[in-house]
Design a protein around this motif. Structure first.
Motif, PDB file in Angstrom:
ATOM      1  N   VAL A   1     -69.433  16.342  24.992  1.00  0.00           N
ATOM      2  CA  VAL A   1     -68.024  16.739  24.927  1.00  0.00           C
ATOM      3  C   VAL A   1     -67.161  15.682  25.598  1.00  0.00           C
ATOM      4  O   VAL A   1     -66.075  15.340  25.123  1.00  0.00           O
ATOM      5  CB  VAL A   1     -67.837  18.128  25.586  1.00  0.00           C
ATOM      6  CG1 VAL A   1     -66.370  18.523  25.591  1.00  0.00           C
ATOM      7  CG2 VAL A   1     -68.660  19.164  24.845  1.00  0.00           C
ATOM      8  N   GLY A   2     -67.669  15.136  26.703  1.00  0.00           N
ATOM      9  CA  GLY A   2     -66.914  14.120  27.437  1.00  0.00           C
ATOM     10  C   GLY A   2     -66.657  12.880  26.595  1.00  0.00           C
ATOM     11  O   GLY A   2     -65.572  12.307  26.642  1.00  0.00           O
ATOM     12  N   ALA A   3     -67.654  12.485  25.775  1.00  0.00           N
ATOM     13  CA  ALA A   3     -67.467  11.301  24.929  1.00  0.00           C
ATOM     14  C   ALA A   3     -66.319  11.534  23.963  1.00  0.00           C
ATOM     15  O   ALA A   3     -65.463  10.663  23.776  1.00  0.00           O
ATOM     16  CB  ALA A   3     -68.752  10.990  24.170  1.00  0.00           C
ATOM     17  N   ALA A   4     -66.290  12.747  23.358  1.00  0.00           N
ATOM     18  CA  ALA A   4     -65.215  13.048  22.410  1.00  0.00           C
ATOM     19  C   ALA A   4     -63.863  13.100  23.121  1.00  0.00           C
ATOM     20  O   ALA A   4     -62.880  12.529  22.644  1.00  0.00           O
ATOM     21  CB  ALA A   4     -65.507  14.375  21.704  1.00  0.00           C
ATOM     22  N   LEU A   5     -63.821  13.759  24.283  1.00  0.00           N
ATOM     23  CA  LEU A   5     -62.546  13.881  25.001  1.00  0.00           C
ATOM     24  C   LEU A   5     -62.071  12.522  25.517  1.00  0.00           C
ATOM     25  O   LEU A   5     -60.893  12.188  25.427  1.00  0.00           O
ATOM     26  CB  LEU A   5     -62.692  14.866  26.172  1.00  0.00           C
ATOM     27  CG  LEU A   5     -62.871  16.330  25.782  1.00  0.00           C
ATOM     28  CD1 LEU A   5     -62.922  17.210  27.019  1.00  0.00           C
ATOM     29  CD2 LEU A   5     -61.740  16.792  24.863  1.00  0.00           C
ATOM     30  N   LEU A   6     -63.012  11.749  26.059  1.00  0.00           N
ATOM     31  CA  LEU A   6     -62.649  10.438  26.599  1.00  0.00           C
ATOM     32  C   LEU A   6     -62.054   9.567  25.495  1.00  0.00           C
ATOM     33  O   LEU A   6     -61.068   8.861  25.686  1.00  0.00           O
ATOM     34  CB  LEU A   6     -63.909   9.782  27.179  1.00  0.00           C
ATOM     35  CG  LEU A   6     -63.677   8.699  28.221  1.00  0.00           C
ATOM     36  CD1 LEU A   6     -63.110   9.324  29.484  1.00  0.00           C
ATOM     37  CD2 LEU A   6     -64.982   7.975  28.527  1.00  0.00           C
ATOM     38  N   HIS A   7     -62.676   9.644  24.320  1.00  0.00           N
ATOM     39  CA  HIS A   7     -62.159   8.849  23.209  1.00  0.00           C
ATOM     40  C   HIS A   7     -60.785   9.334  22.783  1.00  0.00           C
ATOM     41  O   HIS A   7     -59.840   8.559  22.677  1.00  0.00           O
ATOM     42  CB  HIS A   7     -63.134   8.914  22.019  1.00  0.00           C
ATOM     43  CG  HIS A   7     -62.570   8.281  20.785  1.00  0.00           C
ATOM     44  ND1 HIS A   7     -61.873   9.002  19.849  1.00  0.00           N
ATOM     45  CD2 HIS A   7     -62.574   7.004  20.362  1.00  0.00           C
ATOM     46  CE1 HIS A   7     -61.472   8.178  18.893  1.00  0.00           C
ATOM     47  NE2 HIS A   7     -61.890   6.963  19.172  1.00  0.00           N
ATOM     48  N   ASP A   8     -60.666  10.657  22.565  1.00  0.00           N
ATOM     49  CA  ASP A   8     -59.435  11.183  21.983  1.00  0.00           C
ATOM     50  C   ASP A   8     -58.276  11.233  22.968  1.00  0.00           C
ATOM     51  O   ASP A   8     -57.130  11.045  22.586  1.00  0.00           O
ATOM     52  CB  ASP A   8     -59.684  12.601  21.434  1.00  0.00           C
ATOM     53  CG  ASP A   8     -60.637  12.590  20.253  1.00  0.00           C
ATOM     54  OD1 ASP A   8     -60.710  11.548  19.579  1.00  0.00           O
ATOM     55  OD2 ASP A   8     -61.306  13.603  20.024  1.00  0.00           O
ATOM     56  N   LEU A   9     -58.577  11.497  24.234  1.00  0.00           N
ATOM     57  CA  LEU A   9     -57.495  11.715  25.194  1.00  0.00           C
ATOM     58  C   LEU A   9     -57.261  10.525  26.117  1.00  0.00           C
ATOM     59  O   LEU A   9     -56.271  10.489  26.831  1.00  0.00           O
ATOM     60  CB  LEU A   9     -57.787  12.969  26.030  1.00  0.00           C
ATOM     61  CG  LEU A   9     -57.949  14.268  25.222  1.00  0.00           C
ATOM     62  CD1 LEU A   9     -58.218  15.440  26.131  1.00  0.00           C
ATOM     63  CD2 LEU A   9     -56.722  14.527  24.357  1.00  0.00           C
ATOM     64  N   VAL A  10     -58.182   9.572  26.134  1.00  0.00           N
ATOM     65  CA  VAL A  10     -57.973   8.403  26.999  1.00  0.00           C
ATOM     66  C   VAL A  10     -57.904   7.125  26.181  1.00  0.00           C
ATOM     67  O   VAL A  10     -56.903   6.399  26.204  1.00  0.00           O
ATOM     68  CB  VAL A  10     -59.088   8.296  28.069  1.00  0.00           C
ATOM     69  CG1 VAL A  10     -58.890   7.052  28.917  1.00  0.00           C
ATOM     70  CG2 VAL A  10     -59.113   9.535  28.944  1.00  0.00           C
ATOM     71  N   LEU A  11     -58.955   6.859  25.416  1.00  0.00           N
ATOM     72  CA  LEU A  11     -59.023   5.575  24.720  1.00  0.00           C
ATOM     73  C   LEU A  11     -57.916   5.434  23.680  1.00  0.00           C
ATOM     74  O   LEU A  11     -57.203   4.430  23.639  1.00  0.00           O
ATOM     75  CB  LEU A  11     -60.410   5.426  24.072  1.00  0.00           C
ATOM     76  CG  LEU A  11     -60.715   4.051  23.500  1.00  0.00           C
ATOM     77  CD1 LEU A  11     -60.751   3.000  24.598  1.00  0.00           C
ATOM     78  CD2 LEU A  11     -62.040   4.060  22.746  1.00  0.00           C
ATOM     79  N   VAL A  12     -57.749   6.462  22.824  1.00  0.00           N
ATOM     80  CA  VAL A  12     -56.753   6.366  21.756  1.00  0.00           C
ATOM     81  C   VAL A  12     -55.334   6.235  22.329  1.00  0.00           C
ATOM     82  O   VAL A  12     -54.608   5.309  21.962  1.00  0.00           O
ATOM     83  CB  VAL A  12     -56.866   7.559  20.786  1.00  0.00           C
ATOM     84  CG1 VAL A  12     -55.707   7.563  19.807  1.00  0.00           C
ATOM     85  CG2 VAL A  12     -58.181   7.492  20.032  1.00  0.00           C
ATOM     86  N   PRO A  13     -54.916   7.132  23.263  1.00  0.00           N
ATOM     87  CA  PRO A  13     -53.579   6.948  23.826  1.00  0.00           C
ATOM     88  C   PRO A  13     -53.414   5.595  24.513  1.00  0.00           C
ATOM     89  O   PRO A  13     -52.364   4.970  24.421  1.00  0.00           O
ATOM     90  CB  PRO A  13     -53.468   8.088  24.850  1.00  0.00           C
ATOM     91  CG  PRO A  13     -54.428   9.113  24.397  1.00  0.00           C
ATOM     92  CD  PRO A  13     -55.556   8.372  23.747  1.00  0.00           C
TER      93      PRO A  13
END
Lengths: 214, 475
Positions: A76-88
């Motif tokens: 879940v962290g990989a998905a959240l890190l990507h969507d909420l940190v990396l993309v923004p």
């Protein structure tokens, strides 16, 4: 396995009257149509997802057998890190780049028109300045993108964080940071050189000396 | 082919509206992702929705076509990753022995396992080189695919129907599982074991979670993908410059921006940038699997150089120091003990005794699960089949259980199958490229078997038990 909703089967023959199928009374609807109203998609959609969840669940039960919380955190962290940190993060970086170079790009001041025909309203020097600024954005963002991509994939080696690389391979792990810096410098340098060539060619175009006198 | 199917407006033509009105007739790709709830929405509600702020997603490039192009690349690449990964897992012969098996609870997921062959001898090298290199090369495509669909993550309302809820759960498994596989793979090839637990169960079970989600995603989205790909001519798109780039027609896919910014990049440019990222990663990675003079081009890959020169100067992945091999383990007192399990035969050989046996040569690579591999090295030593004959297995020798002088750690012992023992190229090697083995390459003796993963070519061998598959038999 085909989940195309019935309305999509013949897209060309369908007239733009959305909802016409729903005007029939519930009694005249087929069981499949009633299922669709309740569930929101065709029965095939449900079957496909249930089959998929069976495979995923069987594997996930084994994946989570040991340290289930840690593993779930990683998935879940990989998905959240990507969507909420990396993309923004990269979206904002790109936005800042456009603002800094004052391009009519994705900044808030951009005109709403998705396509502004070139040459119709703007004078040539202004148009050239815009083109040059967009070119400058590309000549920064392409090499920076490549450099950050290499950093992202090879972060463990480049950062030398918690790696037993040296002990295992007998190789010096200290070379990777220097190599990455050199590759980055090479990419930025090559890009700058290309930009200079483009600029020079634009300014030398016959009848176009307006590029530099802004 | 000269005219794109969706020609952008002529430069002299009227400006298109900021966002096509909802009543615009459906385009060829307009059926893409039409949600039943949206279809049934009354006009007043639709008008209200269209007036809401549409979020920060303004790229004019986002749309079903671009997403489908990235999806198509992954549709080819991910099955290749999955199959090469399953083959690599089979190469460990996990069903042969609990010692080989890092995933004892696999159950039905091992349904396809088979006796791993020894030929062609480059099979494991190519399989794992493709698996790791392709996985790394696909990273920018995966990121681009996720970028292209990110507005859907924040779509409101979050759940429209039971179908939509299940769909989103499946997407969590897809994105979470996919990123998990790419992250654990990238960390493992760099020997950075920060993930929770052993790599093998994480990456293997994670692959099946990812595969289950991918299969559903393909089944549910493939028709749309095909329609979206057909909605634009790929070659015409590659000829479209930035100034002629217009957003894809508005539809209900949730991908096309409702208030797109002016394009600063064409679709050709976006595809080119992602492709360039893949090329860059390929250039700094592939050399470690191709070997030869190209090894040095793998500037950022973990095995982009040799640890030294000379006969033993090829890559290592477990040094004698890391394996805690002590001088007395491999010094004068070293003995090779060979057991014939069940028949009570036992032979103890000094290094001189082993050297006195018939020596044979074979040219085989070392190929690691981490993707790197060496060129063929010229090994010399005693055939495993000849050692089996020493303890009574003259014809059709059984498999062998190989133990290292390494006292602890993973892969200090492995079970090899009968087909691996019987291959004439399978050796207990004493020499490589004309010289004695170095300490890091397994002095005084190591196993080398065609097509076996690197870790199964046990180093610092001190006991061979023919007919056994685990510790403690006939000792």
């Amino acid at each position: 396995m085909n989940d195309r909703p019935p309305h999509a089967r013949t897209p060309s023959s369908r007239t733009p009257t959305p909802g016409s199928r729903d005007t029939r009374s519930p009694r005249t609807r087929s069981p499949a149509a009633r299922f669709r109203v309740v569930y929101g998609a065709s029965p095939a959609h449900l079957l496909v997802l249930l089959a998929s969840f069976a495979v995923c669940g069987y594997a996930a039960a084994r994946l989570l057998q040991r340290d289930w919380f840690d593993v779930a955190k990683w998935v879940v962290g990989a998905a959240l890190l990507h969507d909420l940190v990396l993309v923004p993060l990269y979206a904002v970086a790109d936005w800042v780049l456009h603002r800094a170079l004052r391009t009519p790009g994705p900044g808030p001041s951009a005109p709403p028109a998705p396509h502004k025909p070139s040459g119709a309203t703007e004078d040539p020097p202004a148009r050239d300045r815009t083109a040059l600024r967009i070119a400058a954005v590309h000549h920064i963002r392409v090499p920076v993108f490549l450099s950050l991509l290499l950093l992202l994939v090879y972060w463990p080696l480049i950062s030398r964080v918690r790696t037993h690389y040296a002990q295992a391979t007998g190789l010096d792990p200290g070379v990777f940071l220097g190599r990455w810096v050199l590759i980055t410098a090479g990419l930025l340098g090559a890009s700058a050189l290309l930009f200079a060539v483009r600029w020079w060619r634009m300014t030398r175009r016959p009848g176009r000396k307006g590029l530099t006198d802004r | 082919m000269d005219v794109p199917p969706n020609p952008p407006p002529e430069p002299s033509g009227p400006h298109p509206p900021a966002g096509p009105p909802p009543e615009q007739p459906p385009h060829r790709g307009a059926a893409f992702g039409r949600a039943p709830a949206a279809r049934a929405a009354p006009p007043r509600l639709a008008g209200l929705v269209s007036r809401l702020p549409a979020g920060p997603w303004r790229s004019p490039l986002r749309g079903p076509w671009l997403t489908s192009v990235f999806g198509l690349v992954l549709l080819v690449g991910i099955p290749v990753l999955f199959v090469t990964g399953l083959l690599s897992y089979a190469a460990y012969n996990p069903n042969l022995s609990p010692i080989n098996d890092k995933t004892p609870g696999k159950g039905l997921l091992g349904f396809y396992l088979f006796a791993w062959p020894t030929r062609p001898y480059w099979l494991y090298r190519v399989d794992q080189g493709v698996h790791v290199t392709l996985g790394i090369v696909l990273v920018p495509v995966l990121l681009a695919k996720l970028w292209s669909v990110v507005p859907k993550l924040f779509a409101l309302p979050p759940v429209r129907s039971p179908a939509h809820a299940l769909d989103r759960l499946s997407l969590l498994l897809l994105v979470g599982g996919g990123l998990f596989e790419f992250v654990t793979g990238a960390l493992n090839v760099q020997l950075d074991y920060v993930f929770p637990g052993s790599f093998y169960p994480l990456h293997f079970y994670g692959a099946w979670v990812f595969f289950g989600a991918v299969a559903a995603h393909v089944a549910l989205r493939l028709p749309r993908t095909v329609r979206a790909l057909r909605s634009r001519d790929f070659r015409a798109e590659l000829r479209t410059s930035t100034s002629r780039t217009v957003p894809e027609p508005a539809d209900d896919s949730g991908l096309v921006s409702t208030h797109p910014a002016r394009p600063t990049m064409s679709r050709r440019g976006a595809l080119g940038m992602v492709g360039l990222g893949s090329v860059a990663l390929f250039v700094v990675t592939a050399g470690q699997s191709i070997g030869g003079p190209l090894r040095r081009t793998a500037l950022l890959a973990p095995h982009g150089r040799d640890p030294g020169s000379g006969p033993n100067g090829f890559p290592i992945n477990k040094t004698a120091a890391l394996a805690h091999i002590r001088a007395q383990d491999v010094g004068e007192g070293w003995r090779l003990v060979v057991h014939g399990d069940g028949n009570g035969r036992r032979v103890s050989l000094t290094l001189a005794d082993v050297r006195a046996l018939a020596q044979h040569g074979s040219a085989l690579p070392i190929a690691c699960v981490e993707g790197w591999s060496t060129d063929n090295q010229h090994w010399e030593g005693v055939r495993l089949a000849d050692l089996a004959a020493l303890v009574g297995h003259h014809a059709d020798p059984p498999g062998v259980f190989v133990e290292s002088a390494q006292l602890s750690g993973s892969f200090r012992a492995v079970a090899l199958r009968a087909n691996q023992v019987r291959d004439a190229r399978s050796l207990l090697a004493l020499r490589v490229n004309g010289a004695e083995l170095s300490h890091d390459h397994g002095y005084p003796a190591r196993v080398i078997v065609p097509d076996a993963p690197g870790v199964m070519n046990t180093k610092w061998v001190h006991r061979l038990t023919f007919g056994a598959t685990t510790f403690g038999a006939d000792t």
